[in-house]
Design an enzyme around this catalytic site. Sequence first.
Site, short mmCIF file in Angstrom:
data_model
loop_
_atom_site.label_atom_id
_atom_site.label_comp_id
_atom_site.label_asym_id
_atom_site.label_seq_id
_atom_site.Cartn_x
_atom_site.Cartn_y
_atom_site.Cartn_z
CG HIS A 82 38.52 -31.06 -29.72
ND1 HIS A 82 38.80 -32.36 -30.06
CD2 HIS A 82 39.27 -30.80 -28.62
CE1 HIS A 82 39.67 -32.86 -29.20
NE2 HIS A 82 39.98 -31.92 -28.32
CD GLU A 83 40.10 -27.35 -27.23
OE1 GLU A 83 40.11 -27.46 -25.98
OE2 GLU A 83 40.79 -28.09 -27.96
CG HIS A 143 38.00 -30.79 -23.88
ND1 HIS A 143 38.32 -32.05 -23.46
CD2 HIS A 143 38.73 -30.58 -25.00
CE1 HIS A 143 39.19 -32.59 -24.29
NE2 HIS A 143 39.45 -31.72 -25.25
#
Length: 147
Positions: A64-65, A68
Amino acid sequence: MNLTDYVKDVSRQDFGLEFKHKALWNSRLQTTGGRFFPQDGHLDFNPKFYKKDDLETFRKIVRHELCHYHLYYAGKGYKHRDKDFKELLLKVNGIRYAPSLKSKTFYYYYQCEACGQVYQRKRRINTAKFACGNCRGKLSPQNRSQG
């Protein structure tokens, strides 16, 4: 293996791209699994989500990170609401929201000695002060359990 090396491995294996910054533990995080900082490119992760028996959930948080991170440096939409972010997260099998860290509540059980009525409470009660609501009988503590 330290955290930065782990994130680099996940980035190479799942994205085919290099992670060139640092990954740090941040024990001040409460509900979020991690954070991406566009100012300097580093990632913070919540150590409460890193459990030896559930590395797959932590790996999904790392993905998820990294979504980004890689979208930001590619000049695409890297925020949660952006289409690019949602598509990449789905493609790499990341998770949208971190799972809850709340532990289960313990319950105390009391049973009336006269009529057998059972009471479930989150807090202990003083059995010398309180009586059964049905028959005013004496309450006796039972085994407490997790609910």
